[in-house]
Scaffold this active site. Structure first.
Site, PDB file in Angstrom:
ATOM      1  N   GLN A  79       0.903  -0.932  -0.218  1.00  9.68           N
ATOM      2  CA  GLN A  79       0.345  -0.159  -0.078  1.00  9.68           C
ATOM      3  C   GLN A  79       0.794   1.321   0.145  1.00  9.68           C
ATOM      4  OE1 GLN A  79      -1.806  -1.897   3.592  1.00  9.68           O
ATOM      5  NE2 GLN A  79      -3.425  -1.335   3.013  1.00  9.68           N
ATOM      6  N   HIS A 100      -1.484   1.344  -4.353  1.00  7.22           N
ATOM      7  CA  HIS A 100      -1.578   2.628  -4.196  1.00  7.22           C
ATOM      8  C   HIS A 100      -1.091   3.774  -5.348  1.00  7.22           C
ATOM      9  CE1 HIS A 100      -3.620   2.452  -0.188  1.00  7.22           C
ATOM     10  NE2 HIS A 100      -4.187   1.611  -1.065  1.00  7.22           N
TER      11      HIS A 100
END
Length: 292
Positions: free
Chosen positions: A140, A158
């Site tokens: 992430q 992300h």
């Protein structure tokens, strides 16, 4: 967990215990313990047998390299909340200020280096590859520290601080320019016939994940026979559900964090402490591995 006893006391169960109960009703025995095991030797036995290891990482693993998490009381930049800056709406309203913020973050990474946890993960991937075993990182984080540590199988859920995307044609390119865009002058998309405004290739608050990256993550999870959750708060969905989903299918899932998270009780293992201390030991060469 005793199924009959749990049904009688349904209202006293937390959400993750109820989640496991649905699995039991379907005939699936979860690996989770209440509380989760803290036996590193038992985890190492599962590690030795695993052929397809998925490692999910969050901000906690990079925090030990000095990377700001921008969460909690420190989640401000120039007196503005990061949750307000990291949105499509703010970029459309003030792209210059948005880029100043991301330039600040990019420049801050110059002095940041992969830590022992990043390096242990990369070394484990390289070592197990020679044995026909696979290690993939689902991160992430947008700092590319896994890449700099030497990891190759990386899915950036992300995005990345060092990639930019055209708001017009959606073309994505790697970019390490410094400064990234003086007043945004002449920094439109360089793809022939486009010229659209460039934005950071990151997932902002309120945006959906890249479906192609999510599909690749799902493919890895389907093959996974051991999962590690490292430094992730397990709050942001859908990544927060990866561990519990695997656990209820009987796949060993180990959480490495400085504190418990909302999913801790649904997992088979929980190891509390800094990733730099825990991960090198957890992923070290097992005695059953070949010498070369």
């Amino acid at each position: 967990m005793d199924k009959n006893m749990a049904i009688k006391n349904w209202d006293s169960l937390d959400n993750w215990q109820k989640f496991d109960m649905f699995g039991l009703m379907l005939g699936i025995t979860p690996t989770a313990n209440f509380p989760p095991s803290t036996s590193i030797s038992k985890f190492r036995e599962d590690f030795a047998k695993a052929k397809h290891i998925v490692i999910v990482t969050g901000a906690g693993v990079s925090a030990e390299s000095g990377v700001p998490t921008f969460r909690g009381p420190g989640g401000y930049w120039r007196n503005k909340k990061v949750q307000e800056l990291a949105t499509v709406e703010h970029f459309e309203k003030n792209p210059s200020l948005s880029w100043q913020f991301y330039h600040h973050r990019r420049e801050g990474m110059v002095t940041k280096l992969p830590n022992k946890a990043h390096i242990a993960i990369a070394e484990c991937e390289k070592r197990l590859k020679s044995q026909g075993r696979r290690v993939v990182v689902i991160t992430q984080n947008i700092d590319e520290l896994h890449k700099r540590a030497g990891s190759e199988n990386i899915l950036e859920m992300h995005g990345s601080l060092f990639k930019i995307r055209c708001t017009k044609c959606q073309d994505v390119t790697a970019n390490t320019d410094s400064p990234i865009c003086p007043a945004l002058a002449g920094k439109g998309c360089k793809k022939a016939g486009c010229g659209g405004l460039m934005r950071p290739h990151v997932v902002w608050f309120g945006e959906a994940l890249d479906p192609s990256i999510l599909a690749k993550a799902e493919e890895e999870l389907e093959k996974c026979d051991l999962c590690l959750l490292i430094g992730t708060s397990s709050v942001v969905k859908p990544v927060a559900l990866f561990g519990p989903r695997l656990s209820i299918l009987g796949i060993p899932v180990a959480e490495f964090n400085t504190e418990e998270t909302p999913v801790t009780k649904s997992l088979g293992y929980h190891f509390q402490g800094p990733a730099c201390t825990l991960i090198p030991e957890a992923l070290a060469k097992h005695e059953s591995e070949p010498e070369r």
